[in-house]
Design a protein around this motif. Structure first.
Motif, PDB file in Angstrom:
ATOM      1  N   SER A  68       0.847  -1.181   0.000  1.00 58.41           N
ATOM      2  CA  SER A  68       0.000   0.000   0.000  1.00 58.41           C
ATOM      3  C   SER A  68       0.891   1.243   0.000  1.00 58.41           C
ATOM      4  N   ILE A  69       0.758   2.046  -1.046  1.00 57.79           N
ATOM      5  CA  ILE A  69       1.566   3.257  -1.177  1.00 57.79           C
ATOM      6  C   ILE A  69       0.602   4.427  -1.330  1.00 57.79           C
ATOM      7  N   GLY A  70       0.598   5.285  -0.334  1.00 57.03           N
ATOM      8  CA  GLY A  70      -0.299   6.432  -0.339  1.00 57.03           C
ATOM      9  C   GLY A  70       0.118   7.505  -1.323  1.00 57.03           C
ATOM     10  N   GLU A  71      -0.720   8.525  -1.415  1.00 57.47           N
ATOM     11  CA  GLU A  71      -0.489   9.611  -2.373  1.00 57.47           C
ATOM     12  C   GLU A  71       0.812  10.366  -2.086  1.00 57.47           C
ATOM     13  N   LYS A  72       1.056  10.721  -0.836  1.00 56.13           N
ATOM     14  CA  LYS A  72       2.269  11.465  -0.483  1.00 56.13           C
ATOM     15  C   LYS A  72       3.517  10.598  -0.689  1.00 56.13           C
ATOM     16  N   ALA A  73       3.422   9.310  -0.316  1.00 61.06           N
ATOM     17  CA  ALA A  73       4.547   8.396  -0.527  1.00 61.06           C
ATOM     18  C   ALA A  73       4.833   8.255  -2.021  1.00 61.06           C
ATOM     19  N   THR A  74       3.782   8.204  -2.823  1.00 57.16           N
ATOM     20  CA  THR A  74       3.945   8.134  -4.275  1.00 57.16           C
ATOM     21  C   THR A  74       4.638   9.388  -4.782  1.00 57.16           C
ATOM     22  N   ASP A  75       4.242  10.537  -4.262  1.00 58.30           N
ATOM     23  CA  ASP A  75       4.882  11.799  -4.651  1.00 58.30           C
ATOM     24  C   ASP A  75       6.378  11.788  -4.328  1.00 58.30           C
ATOM     25  N   ILE A  76       6.740  11.235  -3.176  1.00 57.79           N
ATOM     26  CA  ILE A  76       8.149  11.157  -2.769  1.00 57.79           C
ATOM     27  C   ILE A  76       8.920  10.259  -3.729  1.00 57.79           C
ATOM     28  N   ILE A  77       8.330   9.129  -4.101  1.00 57.37           N
ATOM     29  CA  ILE A  77       8.971   8.199  -5.035  1.00 57.37           C
ATOM     30  C   ILE A  77       9.119   8.849  -6.409  1.00 57.37           C
ATOM     31  N   VAL A  78       8.068   9.491  -6.877  1.00 60.31           N
ATOM     32  CA  VAL A  78       8.099  10.167  -8.182  1.00 60.31           C
ATOM     33  C   VAL A  78       9.185  11.236  -8.191  1.00 60.31           C
ATOM     34  N   GLU A  79       9.262  12.003  -7.122  1.00 59.38           N
ATOM     35  CA  GLU A  79      10.288  13.049  -7.025  1.00 59.38           C
ATOM     36  C   GLU A  79      11.692  12.453  -7.082  1.00 59.38           C
ATOM     37  N   ALA A  80      11.909  11.347  -6.378  1.00 59.34           N
ATOM     38  CA  ALA A  80      13.228  10.697  -6.374  1.00 59.34           C
ATOM     39  C   ALA A  80      13.588  10.184  -7.768  1.00 59.34           C
ATOM     40  N   LEU A  81      12.631   9.571  -8.452  1.00 60.88           N
ATOM     41  CA  LEU A  81      12.886   9.052  -9.794  1.00 60.88           C
ATOM     42  C   LEU A  81      13.132  10.186 -10.787  1.00 60.88           C
ATOM     43  N   LYS A  82      12.361  11.256 -10.679  1.00 58.09           N
ATOM     44  CA  LYS A  82      12.554  12.400 -11.576  1.00 58.09           C
ATOM     45  C   LYS A  82      13.911  13.067 -11.335  1.00 58.09           C
ATOM     46  N   GLU A  83      14.339  13.098 -10.078  1.00 55.53           N
ATOM     47  CA  GLU A  83      15.653  13.678  -9.761  1.00 55.53           C
ATOM     48  C   GLU A  83      16.773  12.834 -10.376  1.00 55.53           C
ATOM     49  N   LEU A  84      16.652  11.499 -10.292  1.00 49.54           N
ATOM     50  CA  LEU A  84      17.644  10.629 -10.937  1.00 49.54           C
ATOM     51  C   LEU A  84      17.667  10.880 -12.447  1.00 49.54           C
ATOM     52  N   ASP A  85      16.482  11.037 -13.033  1.00 46.41           N
ATOM     53  CA  ASP A  85      16.384  11.291 -14.466  1.00 46.41           C
ATOM     54  C   ASP A  85      17.015  12.633 -14.820  1.00 46.41           C
ATOM     55  N   LYS A  86      16.705  13.655 -14.040  1.00 42.04           N
ATOM     56  CA  LYS A  86      17.235  15.006 -14.277  1.00 42.04           C
ATOM     57  C   LYS A  86      18.765  15.024 -14.210  1.00 42.04           C
ATOM     58  N   GLN A  87      19.321  14.281 -13.253  1.00 41.96           N
ATOM     59  CA  GLN A  87      20.772  14.225 -13.089  1.00 41.96           C
ATOM     60  C   GLN A  87      21.431  13.229 -14.043  1.00 41.96           C
ATOM     61  N   LYS A  88      20.605  12.596 -14.882  1.00 41.41           N
ATOM     62  CA  LYS A  88      21.074  11.565 -15.819  1.00 41.41           C
ATOM     63  C   LYS A  88      21.748  10.410 -15.077  1.00 41.41           C
TER      64      LYS A  88
END
Length: 110
Positions: A68-88
């Motif tokens: 079970s992954i809530g909305e805020k936890a999902t936002d944290i995961i999305v942010e982490a993945l987008k940061e990895l993508d941004k930093q290549k």
């Protein structure tokens, strides 16, 4: 959301180690949800890998776990993945997670 062993381990590796109290509380609960129970450790035969900091398990026993992954936890995961993508720094190991959380999120499938 159903996650296999690799996805759970990869998510655990990208969760932030710092943040405000609310973020840390959510991350703490998410870490608990993603962690392995004693029964899972035994069933999967989870053990230290041959290289430092790695683990091995019996892939035949790798049955996805509903986490079970809530909305805020999902936002944290999305942010982490987008940061990895941004930093290549996004690697192939995160490909499936990126699809689930970023690409899947575009279709409202999160």
């Amino acid at each position: 959301m159903e996650l296999n062993v690799v996805e759970r381990l990869n998510l655990l590796s990208i969760l932030p180690k710092e943040g405000n109290f609310i973020t840390l509380k959510i991350v703490h609960r998410l870490r608990e949800a993603l962690s392995f129970t004693e029964l899972e450790v035994k069933a999967l035969n989870i053990r230290p890998g041959t290289e430092a900091g790695t683990v091995q398990w019996d892939t035949v026993a790798d049955i996805p776990k509903e986490v079970s992954i809530g909305e805020k936890a999902t936002d944290i995961i999305v942010e982490a993945l987008k940061e990895l993508d941004k930093q290549k720094k996004l690697t192939d190991q995160y490909f499936g997670l990126y699809e689930k959380f970023i690409e899947g999120g575009k279709d409202g499938q999160r």
